[in-house]
Motif scaffolding. Structure first.
Motif, PDB file in Angstrom:
ATOM      1  N   LEU A 185       0.810  -1.208   0.000  1.00 22.94           N
ATOM      2  CA  LEU A 185       0.000   0.000   0.000  1.00 22.94           C
ATOM      3  C   LEU A 185       0.845   1.260   0.000  1.00 22.94           C
ATOM      4  CD1 LEU A 185      -2.923  -1.057   2.341  1.00 22.94           C
ATOM      5  CD2 LEU A 185      -2.872  -0.942  -0.152  1.00 22.94           C
ATOM      6  N   THR A 224       1.415   7.201   2.830  1.00 21.94           N
ATOM      7  CA  THR A 224       0.368   8.141   2.429  1.00 21.94           C
ATOM      8  C   THR A 224       0.947   9.501   2.063  1.00 21.94           C
ATOM      9  OG1 THR A 224       0.005   8.779   4.730  1.00 21.94           O
ATOM     10  CG2 THR A 224      -1.406   7.022   3.823  1.00 21.94           C
ATOM     11  N   LEU A 255      -1.427  11.328  -0.100  1.00 21.88           N
ATOM     12  CA  LEU A 255      -2.513  10.478  -0.569  1.00 21.88           C
ATOM     13  C   LEU A 255      -3.841  11.023  -0.057  1.00 21.88           C
ATOM     14  CD1 LEU A 255      -3.219   7.708  -1.945  1.00 21.88           C
ATOM     15  CD2 LEU A 255      -3.150   6.746   0.351  1.00 21.88           C
ATOM     16  N   SER A 277      -6.916   9.512  -1.474  1.00 19.03           N
ATOM     17  CA  SER A 277      -7.753   8.311  -1.522  1.00 19.03           C
ATOM     18  C   SER A 277      -6.983   7.216  -2.248  1.00 19.03           C
ATOM     19  CB  SER A 277      -9.063   8.604  -2.269  1.00 19.03           C
ATOM     20  OG  SER A 277      -9.811   7.413  -2.425  1.00 19.03           O
ATOM     21  N   ARG A 278      -7.055   5.994  -1.749  1.00 20.72           N
ATOM     22  CA  ARG A 278      -6.366   4.869  -2.392  1.00 20.72           C
ATOM     23  C   ARG A 278      -7.016   4.502  -3.723  1.00 20.72           C
ATOM     24  NH1 ARG A 278      -2.183   3.303   0.517  1.00 20.72           N
ATOM     25  NH2 ARG A 278      -2.317   3.403   2.772  1.00 20.72           N
ATOM     26  N   ALA A 311      -4.750   5.923  -7.722  1.00 22.62           N
ATOM     27  CA  ALA A 311      -5.004   6.548  -6.423  1.00 22.62           C
ATOM     28  C   ALA A 311      -5.088   8.057  -6.650  1.00 22.62           C
ATOM     29  CB  ALA A 311      -3.872   6.231  -5.450  1.00 22.62           C
ATOM     30  N   ARG A 319      -3.991  11.686  -5.336  1.00 24.49           N
ATOM     31  CA  ARG A 319      -2.980  12.343  -4.510  1.00 24.49           C
ATOM     32  C   ARG A 319      -3.096  13.857  -4.698  1.00 24.49           C
ATOM     33  NH1 ARG A 319       0.566   8.487  -2.537  1.00 24.49           N
ATOM     34  NH2 ARG A 319       1.849  10.136  -1.684  1.00 24.49           N
ATOM     35  N   LYS A 377      -1.187   3.249  -9.624  1.00 27.89           N
ATOM     36  CA  LYS A 377      -0.602   2.456  -8.540  1.00 27.89           C
ATOM     37  C   LYS A 377       0.316   1.361  -9.085  1.00 27.89           C
ATOM     38  CE  LYS A 377      -4.796   1.780  -6.808  1.00 27.89           C
ATOM     39  NZ  LYS A 377      -5.900   1.374  -5.946  1.00 27.89           N
TER      40      LYS A 377
END
Length: 179
Positions: A126, A129, A151, A153-154, A162, A164, A177
């Protein structure tokens, strides 16, 4: 070693030139999802297509667009076969594809040389962030190039991206990603 005929090479170029339905700035060759083309007769061809992830909703559109392009070239029978092994990786995106993503305003995935290509599980991390210039391989803003990003939202407009934000220019951007 697999021998590719001149016709297969031409058909691979045609299939690879089809734009990605979700990211039309990229071709399927630049995305790295068209794996091979096999001529199966005078006017029959089979194309191997690897989706970016299992269940990718764009596979049907990609297949139809490939079929249309190859039929326009004179192939009457076109079969697009989904191939899941080896799994697609963001390392399959070409340098040209990465450049086009950046110019389109999407931060390209970072290159991962450690990806296993043996058909085993695909590792997924992952990641942090927030990235900074001091990080080994930060996610850079495609607009201003700053490495200080966070970040939001993923998941973004598609599952493979994602959302950013650049902390310098404050602009939000998609990040493709790494897989």
């Amino acid at each position: 070693m697999v021998t590719v005929t001149p016709l297969e090479a031409e058909l691979l170029r045609i299939a690879g030139a089809v734009p990605d339905p979700e990211l039309p700035v990229l071709t399927l060759r630049e995305l790295g999802v068209v794996r091979a083309v096999h001529v199966r007769g005078a006017d029959a061809v089979e194309v191997e297509l690897t989706p970016t992830y299992t269940g990718c909703p764009a596979v049907e559109a990609m297949s139809l667009d490939i079929e249309r392009a190859l039929r326009a070239r004179g192939m009457r029978e076109v079969t697009v076969r989904t191939v899941l092994s080896p799994a697609w990786s963001t390392d399959d995106i070409t340098d040209e594809g990465r450049r086009k993503l950046r110019e389109f305003g999407i931060a390209p995935p970072r290159v991962r040389r450690d990806v296993q290509r043996d058909g085993g599980p695909v590792p997924l991390e992952l990641g942090p962030t927030r990235t900074r210039a001091a990080a080994a391989d930060p996610v850079r803003c495609p607009r201003c190039g700053c490495a200080d990003t966070e970040l939001l939202s993923r998941f973004s407009s598609t599952a493979c991206k994602a959302l950013r934000r650049c902390l310098a220019c404050r602009e939000p951007f998609d990040h493709f990603k790494e897989l």
